[in-house]
Design a protein around this motif. Structure first.
Motif, PDB file in Angstrom:
ATOM      1  N   LEU A  64       0.824  -1.118   0.127  1.00 12.80           N
ATOM      2  CA  LEU A  64      -0.053  -0.127  -0.024  1.00 12.80           C
ATOM      3  C   LEU A  64       0.833   1.402   0.139  1.00 12.80           C
ATOM      4  O   LEU A  64       0.626   2.145  -0.702  1.00 12.80           O
ATOM      5  N   SER A  65       1.904   1.191   0.807  1.00 10.91           N
ATOM      6  CA  SER A  65       3.049   2.417   0.622  1.00 10.91           C
ATOM      7  C   SER A  65       3.487   2.569  -0.562  1.00 10.91           C
ATOM      8  O   SER A  65       3.638   3.912  -0.913  1.00 10.91           O
ATOM      9  N   VAL A  66       3.939   1.561  -1.423  1.00  9.02           N
ATOM     10  CA  VAL A  66       4.332   1.762  -2.665  1.00  9.02           C
ATOM     11  C   VAL A  66       3.545   2.385  -3.404  1.00  9.02           C
ATOM     12  O   VAL A  66       3.571   3.227  -4.378  1.00  9.02           O
ATOM     13  N   VAL A  67       1.958   1.701  -3.556  1.00 10.26           N
ATOM     14  CA  VAL A  67       1.192   2.451  -4.312  1.00 10.26           C
ATOM     15  C   VAL A  67       0.882   3.797  -4.020  1.00 10.26           C
ATOM     16  O   VAL A  67       0.649   4.683  -4.740  1.00 10.26           O
ATOM     17  N   ASP A  68       0.910   4.240  -2.570  1.00 13.35           N
ATOM     18  CA  ASP A  68       0.502   5.529  -2.517  1.00 13.35           C
ATOM     19  C   ASP A  68       1.659   6.526  -2.762  1.00 13.35           C
ATOM     20  O   ASP A  68       1.270   7.493  -3.170  1.00 13.35           O
ATOM     21  N   LEU A  69       3.113   6.085  -2.754  1.00 10.21           N
ATOM     22  CA  LEU A  69       4.018   6.781  -3.112  1.00 10.21           C
ATOM     23  C   LEU A  69       3.823   6.921  -4.575  1.00 10.21           C
ATOM     24  O   LEU A  69       4.222   8.185  -5.173  1.00 10.21           O
ATOM     25  N   GLY A  70       3.727   5.932  -5.309  1.00  9.21           N
ATOM     26  CA  GLY A  70       3.383   6.203  -6.868  1.00  9.21           C
ATOM     27  C   GLY A  70       2.145   6.891  -7.261  1.00  9.21           C
ATOM     28  O   GLY A  70       2.106   7.940  -8.017  1.00  9.21           O
ATOM     29  N   ALA A 107      -6.486   1.940  -9.005  1.00  8.34           N
ATOM     30  CA  ALA A 107      -7.126   0.542  -9.014  1.00  8.34           C
ATOM     31  C   ALA A 107      -6.501  -0.417  -8.126  1.00  8.34           C
ATOM     32  O   ALA A 107      -7.177  -1.059  -7.401  1.00  8.34           O
ATOM     33  N   SER A 108      -5.319  -0.350  -7.955  1.00  8.90           N
ATOM     34  CA  SER A 108      -4.185  -1.262  -7.259  1.00  8.90           C
ATOM     35  C   SER A 108      -4.661  -0.864  -5.715  1.00  8.90           C
ATOM     36  O   SER A 108      -4.588  -1.966  -4.749  1.00  8.90           O
ATOM     37  N   GLU A 109      -4.686   0.408  -5.300  1.00 11.78           N
ATOM     38  CA  GLU A 109      -4.889   0.818  -4.119  1.00 11.78           C
ATOM     39  C   GLU A 109      -6.057   0.260  -3.820  1.00 11.78           C
ATOM     40  O   GLU A 109      -6.244  -0.088  -2.390  1.00 11.78           O
ATOM     41  N   PHE A 110      -7.259   0.382  -4.287  1.00 15.50           N
ATOM     42  CA  PHE A 110      -8.570   0.077  -3.730  1.00 15.50           C
ATOM     43  C   PHE A 110      -8.550  -1.404  -3.710  1.00 15.50           C
ATOM     44  O   PHE A 110      -9.195  -1.846  -2.563  1.00 15.50           O
ATOM     45  N   VAL A 278      -5.622  12.884  -0.370  1.00 19.94           N
ATOM     46  CA  VAL A 278      -6.101  12.296   0.971  1.00 19.94           C
ATOM     47  C   VAL A 278      -5.457  11.022   1.317  1.00 19.94           C
ATOM     48  O   VAL A 278      -5.091  10.750   2.315  1.00 19.94           O
ATOM     49  N   PRO A 279      -6.063   9.891   0.533  1.00 25.40           N
ATOM     50  CA  PRO A 279      -5.709   8.479   0.680  1.00 25.40           C
ATOM     51  C   PRO A 279      -4.140   8.413   0.856  1.00 25.40           C
ATOM     52  O   PRO A 279      -3.674   7.853   1.905  1.00 25.40           O
ATOM     53  N   PRO A 280      -3.303   8.754   0.230  1.00 27.03           N
ATOM     54  CA  PRO A 280      -1.921   8.621   0.102  1.00 27.03           C
ATOM     55  C   PRO A 280      -1.200   9.273   1.531  1.00 27.03           C
ATOM     56  O   PRO A 280      -0.303   8.709   2.026  1.00 27.03           O
TER      57      PRO A 280
END
Length: 305
Positions: A64-70, A107-110, A278-280
């Protein structure tokens, strides 16, 4: 501009109507971006270096951290650069790349949030079966599926969006967003992307229902098992998760499933900030920084250094 072949760049409207405020916008977005990057990088480092955190829960937190960073890197640095350089332009190819990357990470985050809700459900409601249901191979498969669905979704939406013929190159947003691009379409090809949006929207709705149902079962188990003080602590942990998921879902739906031929409004900008920023920024806080294991890992990291 009468057809797509003549369009080599797009022009953002977004926050840049008042030139005097551009430095302020750049500063605000820079502070948001750097805090988000530092928070997610810190979590990644702690999880990787601390062997006690090599568990299914923190494996998904790492992803999730990788996704948020991207996810936040796709949009915010471009906003900062445009503000400082006093420009509102993005190249056609860069816009397509931004669409692809933003859809991929969204999409990956959700889907990862859905998997994490399932992980918490199994841990609390079926603790005796946790090691069997959440073994390392299955965790890798679930994370891989989230990334693969993200790639397929991004490919579908990018291809369907840029198959359109655009009659204008002015985007009423601070980044390349699919609904705003579809407003510029002067052909019926946009109907393909509308269909894709309805399809993926249905997938996200199913994920959201699953997340809410999982947390509903978790709340029932908490009420049945834990004393009053333990319930308050558990609720204070679970409720922020649901709030961020709800913000991500509802503002995304607001932006993507509203009628295409409407008049642009400032609510488009507010919705975009809500589901892009907001989510990241909040995920590192609610999923990790409030967690005792992460705090202990952070202390070990500081002592090791």
């Amino acid at each position: 501009m009468s057809n797509e072949s003549m369009i080599t760049y797009f022009v953002f409207v977004g926050f840049f109507d008042v030139a005097e405020w551009q430095n302020f916008y750049a500063l605000v977005f820079f502070l948001i971006y750097i805090s988000c990057v530092m928070g997610n990088l810190l979590i990644m480092i702690i999880v990787i270096l601390n062997i006690h955190l090599h568990t299914p829960m923190y494996f998904f937190v790492l992803n999730l951290s990788v996704v948020d960073l991207g996810y936040i890197t796709v949009t915010i640095p471009k906003v900062i650069a445009n503000s400082l350089m006093r420009t509102r332009v993005i190249l056609y190819s860069h816009c397509a790349a931004q669409i692809f990357a933003s859809v991929l990470f969204a999409a990956s985050e959700f889907l990862l949030l859905t998997v994490m809700a399932y992980d918490r459900y199994v841990a609390i409601c079926h603790p005796l079966q946790y090691e069997t249901l959440m073994d390392p191979h299955r965790c890798i498969q679930m994370a891989s599926c989230a990334w693969m669905v993200g790639i397929l979704t991004a490919t579908l939406h990018t291809g369907a969006t840029f198959a359109n013929t655009f009659c204008s190159n002015v985007i009423n947003q601070f980044f390349c967003e699919i609904p705003q691009l579809l407003r510029l379409s002067c052909s019926d090809m946009y109907l393909i992307e509308i269909g894709a949006m309805v399809l993926t929207g249905s997938l996200y709705l199913a994920c959201f229902v699953f997340i809410v149902n999982s947390y509903g079962q978790i709340f029932k188990a908490i009420v049945r098992i834990l004393p009053v003080q333990g319930r308050q602590k558990a609720f204070s942990t679970c409720l922020p998760h649901l709030i961020v998921v709800s913000v991500f879902f509802f503002f995304g739906i607001f932006a993507y499933l509203r009628p295409i031929n409407r008049i642009p409004s400032q609510m488009d900008l507010v919705a975009a900030i809500a589901y892009c920023v907001v989510p990241p920024c909040m995920n590192p806080v609610i999923y990790s920084m409030r967690n005792t294991d992460i705090k202990q890992g952070m202390c070990k990291l500081i002592a090791w250094r």
